[in-house]
Design a protein around this motif. Structure first.
Motif, short mmCIF file in Angstrom:
data_model
loop_
_atom_site.label_atom_id
_atom_site.label_comp_id
_atom_site.label_asym_id
_atom_site.label_seq_id
_atom_site.Cartn_x
_atom_site.Cartn_y
_atom_site.Cartn_z
N TYR A 190 -8.44 9.30 -20.20
CA TYR A 190 -9.91 8.37 -20.01
C TYR A 190 -9.33 7.21 -18.97
O TYR A 190 -8.11 6.54 -19.41
CB TYR A 190 -10.09 8.12 -21.42
N GLY A 191 -9.88 7.20 -18.09
CA GLY A 191 -9.70 5.89 -17.20
C GLY A 191 -8.62 6.03 -16.13
O GLY A 191 -8.50 5.13 -15.29
N SER A 192 -7.89 7.11 -16.25
CA SER A 192 -6.75 7.41 -15.33
C SER A 192 -7.14 7.26 -13.90
O SER A 192 -6.41 7.11 -13.06
CB SER A 192 -5.88 8.57 -15.80
N ARG A 193 -8.13 8.16 -13.72
CA ARG A 193 -8.67 8.48 -12.10
C ARG A 193 -8.76 7.15 -11.42
O ARG A 193 -8.51 6.71 -10.43
CB ARG A 193 -9.65 9.43 -12.09
N THR A 194 -9.76 6.33 -12.34
CA THR A 194 -10.04 5.00 -11.84
C THR A 194 -8.96 4.32 -11.46
O THR A 194 -8.70 3.50 -10.55
CB THR A 194 -11.11 4.42 -12.68
N TRP A 195 -7.81 4.16 -12.61
CA TRP A 195 -6.82 3.33 -12.48
C TRP A 195 -6.02 3.59 -11.13
O TRP A 195 -5.47 2.87 -10.51
CB TRP A 195 -5.96 3.59 -13.76
N ALA A 196 -5.83 5.05 -11.00
CA ALA A 196 -4.93 5.44 -9.71
C ALA A 196 -5.54 4.68 -8.39
O ALA A 196 -5.15 4.32 -7.73
CB ALA A 196 -4.87 7.04 -9.79
N ALA A 197 -6.99 4.82 -8.34
CA ALA A 197 -7.58 4.16 -7.40
C ALA A 197 -7.41 2.65 -7.28
O ALA A 197 -7.39 2.07 -6.09
CB ALA A 197 -9.06 4.72 -7.24
N LEU A 198 -7.62 2.01 -8.27
CA LEU A 198 -7.20 0.50 -8.21
C LEU A 198 -5.73 0.25 -8.06
O LEU A 198 -5.65 -0.82 -7.00
CB LEU A 198 -7.61 0.04 -9.73
N LYS A 199 -5.06 0.98 -8.47
CA LYS A 199 -3.55 0.85 -8.11
C LYS A 199 -3.34 0.98 -6.64
O LYS A 199 -2.47 0.35 -5.87
CB LYS A 199 -2.60 1.40 -8.78
N ARG A 200 -3.97 1.93 -5.99
CA ARG A 200 -4.13 2.30 -4.23
C ARG A 200 -4.65 0.99 -3.84
O ARG A 200 -4.24 0.66 -2.56
CB ARG A 200 -4.76 3.33 -4.29
N ARG A 201 -5.46 0.35 -4.32
CA ARG A 201 -6.23 -0.99 -3.75
C ARG A 201 -4.92 -1.90 -3.59
O ARG A 201 -4.91 -2.69 -2.75
CB ARG A 201 -7.24 -1.39 -4.30
N LEU A 202 -4.38 -2.19 -4.78
CA LEU A 202 -3.41 -3.19 -5.13
C LEU A 202 -2.31 -2.97 -4.03
O LEU A 202 -1.63 -3.83 -3.44
CB LEU A 202 -2.81 -3.25 -6.40
N ASP A 203 -1.88 -1.61 -3.90
CA ASP A 203 -0.65 -1.33 -2.85
C ASP A 203 -1.13 -1.80 -1.51
O ASP A 203 -0.21 -1.84 -0.67
CB ASP A 203 -0.60 0.12 -2.94
N ARG A 204 -2.46 -1.92 -1.35
CA ARG A 204 -3.00 -2.41 0.13
C ARG A 204 -3.06 -3.90 0.27
O ARG A 204 -2.56 -4.50 1.30
CB ARG A 204 -4.18 -1.71 0.48
N ILE A 205 -3.42 -4.45 -0.79
CA ILE A 205 -3.62 -5.77 -0.64
C ILE A 205 -2.71 -6.91 -1.52
O ILE A 205 -2.90 -8.01 -1.13
CB ILE A 205 -5.17 -6.32 -1.29
N SER A 206 -1.94 -6.17 -2.36
CA SER A 206 -0.90 -7.10 -3.26
C SER A 206 0.20 -6.42 -3.60
O SER A 206 0.41 -6.10 -4.89
CB SER A 206 -1.94 -7.45 -4.33
N PRO A 207 0.94 -5.73 -2.55
CA PRO A 207 1.84 -4.64 -3.23
C PRO A 207 3.20 -5.33 -3.78
O PRO A 207 3.88 -4.70 -4.55
CB PRO A 207 2.24 -4.22 -1.91
N ASP A 208 3.24 -6.57 -3.94
CA ASP A 208 4.71 -7.33 -4.67
C ASP A 208 4.36 -7.37 -6.15
O ASP A 208 5.16 -7.53 -6.65
CB ASP A 208 4.77 -8.61 -3.86
N TYR A 209 3.17 -6.92 -6.59
CA TYR A 209 2.97 -6.75 -8.02
C TYR A 209 4.09 -5.71 -8.73
O TYR A 209 4.58 -5.93 -9.66
CB TYR A 209 1.61 -6.06 -8.35
#
Length: 248
Positions: A227-246
């Motif tokens: 539950y929530g894993s597909r959305t989470w993967a998409a959100l992390k891809r967004r972070l990888d683009r805009i804030s990868p140093d997390y």
């Protein structure tokens, strides 16, 4: 920093990502509130943010390991965490084996609904999916009294989300992804309610049988471990683009 094994590093990256996303969606409160996660294989060890850092500054390596009372395990990090802020989290972690991640926020919409007598209303399909799954905890003052932990755990019971009256929101999950999903949609439900009621308009509630049907429809996918894993993967891809140093 000490060597970190792969399972712990994965949890660190997910929790750091959650901090960044809370900031991205305007759900943070300066340096206050916390997101915490249980370390894999270490039931009494948790990750917490360093006190004084903005949520959009948090990285995987900056997270601090704390004990059930919120005290840093490394002496040199003792001054870097707000142990009092861990009271709410420890109440949940130590009483719910499934609470691998706990998230707590002070958002405008969340605090506004927390001040309303009727609580969260089933105004939209998003809030209907949470109907009957929301716990409530009465305000007792600033949550730095360890005695409150018993009542927090009692009021949460077996539910996944809780509205802390006159305070804010709380969500748990078996994973960071699940906790974030629960919190995000609890927050969205609160925003919907404030938007629908802010002008004093008359609101309508759906029939009870429609709410019950919507709840039943959502049961299957909410119980899935993914539950929530597909959305989470998409959100992390967004972070990888805009804030990868997390993930550093």
């Amino acid at each position: 920093m000490r060597n970190i094994d792969s399972p712990e590093w994965e949890i660190r990256c997910d929790l750091a990502a959650a901090y960044r996303l809370i900031a991205h969606f305007g759900m943070d409160d300066l340096i206050y509130t916390h997101l915490s996660a249980r370390l894999p294989g270490k039931e009494d060890r948790f990750l917490l943010n360093r006190y004084g850092m903005m949520f959009d500054e948090i990285t995987a390596s900056s997270l601090v390991v704390v004990d059930p009372d919120g005290h840093a395990l490394e002496k040199e990090q003792a001054s870097e965490i707000n142990s009092a802020g861990f009271t709410i989290h420890s109440a949940v972690h130590m009483n719910r084996a499934d609470a691998h991640c706990v998230m707590h926020t002070h958002t405008l919409a969340g605090m506004a609904v927390a001040a309303q007598d009727q609580g969260l209303l089933p105004l939209n399909q998003t809030s209907m999916e949470l109907y009957g799954r929301i716990a409530y905890h009465d305000f007792e003052g600033i949550a730095d009294d360890l005695d409150e932990r018993e009542r927090l755990a009692r009021d949460l019971g077996e539910k996944e989300v809780m509205i802390l009256k006159h305070h804010g929101l709380l969500a748990i999950g078996r994973t960071v992804a699940e906790a974030f999903h629960n919190l995000y949609y609890l927050e969205q439900s609160c925003r919907i309610q404030i938007a629908a009621t802010q002008g004093g308009q008359k609101i309508t509630l759906p029939p009870d049988e429609v709410v019950a049907h919507t709840v039943a429809q959502s049961n299957g996918y909410r119980e899935s471990k993914s539950y929530g894993s597909r959305t989470w993967a998409a959100l992390k891809r967004r972070l990888d683009r805009i804030s990868p140093d997390y993930a550093t």
